[in-house]
Write a protein that holds these residues in place. Structure first.
Motif, mmCIF file in Angstrom:
data_model
loop_
_atom_site.group_PDB
_atom_site.id
_atom_site.type_symbol
_atom_site.label_atom_id
_atom_site.label_comp_id
_atom_site.label_asym_id
_atom_site.label_seq_id
_atom_site.Cartn_x
_atom_site.Cartn_y
_atom_site.Cartn_z
ATOM 1 N N TRP A 1 0.855 -1.180 0.000
ATOM 2 C CA TRP A 1 0.000 0.000 0.000
ATOM 3 C C TRP A 1 0.896 1.236 0.000
ATOM 4 C CZ3 TRP A 1 -5.127 -0.026 -0.737
ATOM 5 C CH2 TRP A 1 -5.834 -1.190 -0.473
ATOM 6 N N PHE A 2 0.610 2.178 -0.880
ATOM 7 C CA PHE A 2 1.356 3.428 -0.975
ATOM 8 C C PHE A 2 0.415 4.603 -0.767
ATOM 9 C CE2 PHE A 2 4.112 0.739 -3.570
ATOM 10 C CZ PHE A 2 5.386 1.198 -3.256
ATOM 11 N N GLY A 3 0.922 5.678 -0.156
ATOM 12 C CA GLY A 3 0.200 6.939 -0.202
ATOM 13 C C GLY A 3 0.057 7.332 -1.669
ATOM 14 N N LEU A 4 -0.934 8.113 -2.001
ATOM 15 C CA LEU A 4 -1.222 8.411 -3.409
ATOM 16 C C LEU A 4 -0.021 9.000 -4.139
ATOM 17 C CD1 LEU A 4 -4.849 9.815 -3.038
ATOM 18 C CD2 LEU A 4 -4.134 7.484 -3.623
ATOM 19 N N ASN A 5 0.640 9.983 -3.556
ATOM 20 C CA ASN A 5 1.806 10.576 -4.212
ATOM 21 C C ASN A 5 2.991 9.633 -4.218
ATOM 22 O OD1 ASN A 5 0.480 12.960 -4.896
ATOM 23 N ND2 ASN A 5 0.946 13.892 -2.924
ATOM 24 N N ASP A 6 3.136 8.839 -3.173
ATOM 25 C CA ASP A 6 4.224 7.866 -3.108
ATOM 26 C C ASP A 6 4.100 6.809 -4.206
ATOM 27 O OD1 ASP A 6 5.252 9.189 -0.885
ATOM 28 O OD2 ASP A 6 4.190 7.881 0.529
ATOM 29 N N ALA A 7 2.879 6.468 -4.567
ATOM 30 C CA ALA A 7 2.667 5.490 -5.643
ATOM 31 C C ALA A 7 3.219 6.011 -6.962
ATOM 32 C CB ALA A 7 1.180 5.171 -5.779
ATOM 33 N N ILE A 8 3.023 7.291 -7.214
ATOM 34 C CA ILE A 8 3.557 7.899 -8.444
ATOM 35 C C ILE A 8 5.072 7.846 -8.419
ATOM 36 C CG2 ILE A 8 3.751 10.035 -9.777
ATOM 37 C CD1 ILE A 8 0.947 10.771 -8.560
ATOM 38 N N GLU A 9 5.652 8.236 -7.299
ATOM 39 C CA GLU A 9 7.114 8.271 -7.179
ATOM 40 C C GLU A 9 7.715 6.876 -7.274
ATOM 41 O OE1 GLU A 9 8.870 11.049 -7.398
ATOM 42 O OE2 GLU A 9 6.895 11.986 -7.597
ATOM 43 N N ALA A 10 7.016 5.870 -6.808
ATOM 44 C CA ALA A 10 7.542 4.505 -6.814
ATOM 45 C C ALA A 10 7.650 3.935 -8.228
ATOM 46 C CB ALA A 10 6.668 3.599 -5.953
ATOM 47 N N SER A 11 6.789 4.365 -9.126
ATOM 48 C CA SER A 11 6.823 3.869 -10.497
ATOM 49 C C SER A 11 8.070 4.395 -11.204
ATOM 50 C CB SER A 11 5.574 4.321 -11.266
ATOM 51 O OG SER A 11 5.669 3.928 -12.614
ATOM 52 N N THR A 12 8.714 3.529 -11.961
ATOM 53 C CA THR A 12 9.888 3.935 -12.748
ATOM 54 C C THR A 12 9.547 4.141 -14.215
ATOM 55 O OG1 THR A 12 10.506 1.619 -13.059
ATOM 56 C CG2 THR A 12 11.507 2.784 -11.190
ATOM 57 N N GLU A 13 8.265 4.025 -14.567
ATOM 58 C CA GLU A 13 7.829 4.194 -15.947
ATOM 59 C C GLU A 13 7.264 5.604 -16.136
ATOM 60 O OE1 GLU A 13 5.885 0.292 -17.480
ATOM 61 O OE2 GLU A 13 5.302 0.552 -15.379
ATOM 62 N N PRO A 14 7.995 6.489 -16.833
ATOM 63 C CA PRO A 14 7.541 7.885 -16.971
ATOM 64 C C PRO A 14 6.126 8.024 -17.525
ATOM 65 C CG PRO A 14 9.783 7.646 -17.784
ATOM 66 C CD PRO A 14 9.278 6.264 -17.486
ATOM 67 N N GLU A 15 5.768 7.200 -18.517
ATOM 68 C CA GLU A 15 4.431 7.307 -19.104
ATOM 69 C C GLU A 15 3.342 6.882 -18.124
ATOM 70 O OE1 GLU A 15 6.038 3.238 -19.980
ATOM 71 O OE2 GLU A 15 6.866 5.248 -20.042
ATOM 72 N N MET A 16 3.678 5.950 -17.217
ATOM 73 C CA MET A 16 2.692 5.518 -16.230
ATOM 74 C C MET A 16 2.562 6.528 -15.093
ATOM 75 S SD MET A 16 1.356 3.012 -17.658
ATOM 76 C CE MET A 16 0.190 2.679 -16.345
ATOM 77 N N LYS A 17 3.622 7.243 -14.786
ATOM 78 C CA LYS A 17 3.527 8.308 -13.779
ATOM 79 C C LYS A 17 2.457 9.322 -14.195
ATOM 80 C CE LYS A 17 8.277 8.248 -12.022
ATOM 81 N NZ LYS A 17 8.267 8.465 -10.576
ATOM 82 N N VAL A 18 2.392 9.610 -15.507
ATOM 83 C CA VAL A 18 1.387 10.548 -16.027
ATOM 84 C C VAL A 18 -0.016 9.983 -15.787
ATOM 85 C CG1 VAL A 18 0.496 11.657 -18.121
ATOM 86 C CG2 VAL A 18 2.971 11.529 -17.724
ATOM 87 N N VAL A 19 -0.193 8.712 -16.066
ATOM 88 C CA VAL A 19 -1.490 8.062 -15.862
ATOM 89 C C VAL A 19 -1.854 8.073 -14.376
ATOM 90 C CG1 VAL A 19 -2.765 5.876 -16.025
ATOM 91 C CG2 VAL A 19 -1.291 6.609 -17.912
ATOM 92 N N TYR A 20 -0.914 7.698 -13.519
ATOM 93 C CA TYR A 20 -1.201 7.627 -12.083
ATOM 94 C C TYR A 20 -1.517 9.009 -11.512
ATOM 95 C CZ TYR A 20 0.896 2.953 -12.582
ATOM 96 O OH TYR A 20 1.195 1.682 -12.977
ATOM 97 N N ARG A 21 -0.840 10.048 -11.996
ATOM 98 C CA ARG A 21 -1.163 11.414 -11.550
ATOM 99 C C ARG A 21 -2.613 11.753 -11.905
ATOM 100 N NH1 ARG A 21 3.874 12.711 -13.675
ATOM 101 N NH2 ARG A 21 5.392 12.933 -12.026
ATOM 102 N N LYS A 22 -2.995 11.385 -13.136
ATOM 103 C CA LYS A 22 -4.370 11.641 -13.573
ATOM 104 C C LYS A 22 -5.363 10.909 -12.673
ATOM 105 C CE LYS A 22 -6.116 9.184 -16.841
ATOM 106 N NZ LYS A 22 -6.465 8.546 -18.111
#
Length: 186
Positions: free
Chosen positions: A156-177
């Motif tokens: 389980w990650f905090g919402l912002n931590d989940a974005i930071e944990a991903s190493t895929e730049p294109e998925m960071k955009v999706v997770y932010r959305k």
């Protein structure tokens, strides 16, 4: 309501979703086998943004193929009920037994490029995932379990931590959305 109607009636959140919705419908008009991997160029997948009870955390898995923290989900494999696909995949990939949809409506749409990779000793060519995302919910108190053939960690990650944990730049955009949309629900 069938899958096409669900996608047609979906209200896009941003320009990316507007364009992807148009392209999803165009693919559906062009190809007749988008629900199976027999269409090696593009096929439907269902993903889940799996949040805890108060929407403050998201459950992520460390995906073996992508070597990154990731949402859960998988291929339609012939099933046009993508909500059920998302629920099934979420349960399989997390070991959770009690997962429920926050809503049965589509939460998000994405067209995702998948780089070439090896899976079970077989080459999988670069292709496109026509992805439908659902917002699902589960308790942080329920035990979780790794699905070793797909992921090597789960947390389980905090919402912002989940974005930071991903190493895929294109998925960071999706997770932010997805997080931005989630904050609009609160």
């Amino acid at each position: 309501m069938n899958l096409r109607q669900q996608i047609e009636q979906y209200t896009p959140f941003n320009a990316q979703e507007t364009k992807d919705q148009q392209m999803l419908l165009r693919y559906m008009d062009t190809f007749d086998n988008l629900l199976t991997r027999e269409n090696e160029f593009a096929h439907f997948t269902a993903s889940a943004w799996l949040v805890n009870d108060d929407f403050s955390k998201v459950l992520m898995v460390y995906h073996n193929i992508y070597q990154s923290w990731s949402w859960v989900g998988g291929h339609a494999d012939g099933d046009a009920d993508l909500l059920q696909v998302a629920l099934k995949e979420a349960k399989e990939e997390t070991g959770l037994s009690k997962i429920s949809p926050v809503s049965e409506d589509i939460y998000s749409l994405e067209i995702l490029g998948v780089p070439a990779h090896e899976k079970k000793g077989k080459h999988v060519a670069t292709h496109i995932h026509l992805n439908v995302t659902y917002l699902l919910q589960a308790s942080e108190n329920e035990p979780i379990q790794i699905k070793a053939d797909e992921n090597s960690d789960i947390r389980w990650f905090g919402l912002n931590d989940a974005i930071e944990a991903s190493t895929e730049p294109e998925m960071k955009v999706v997770y932010r959305k997805l997080n931005h949309k989630l904050k609009n629900l609160l």
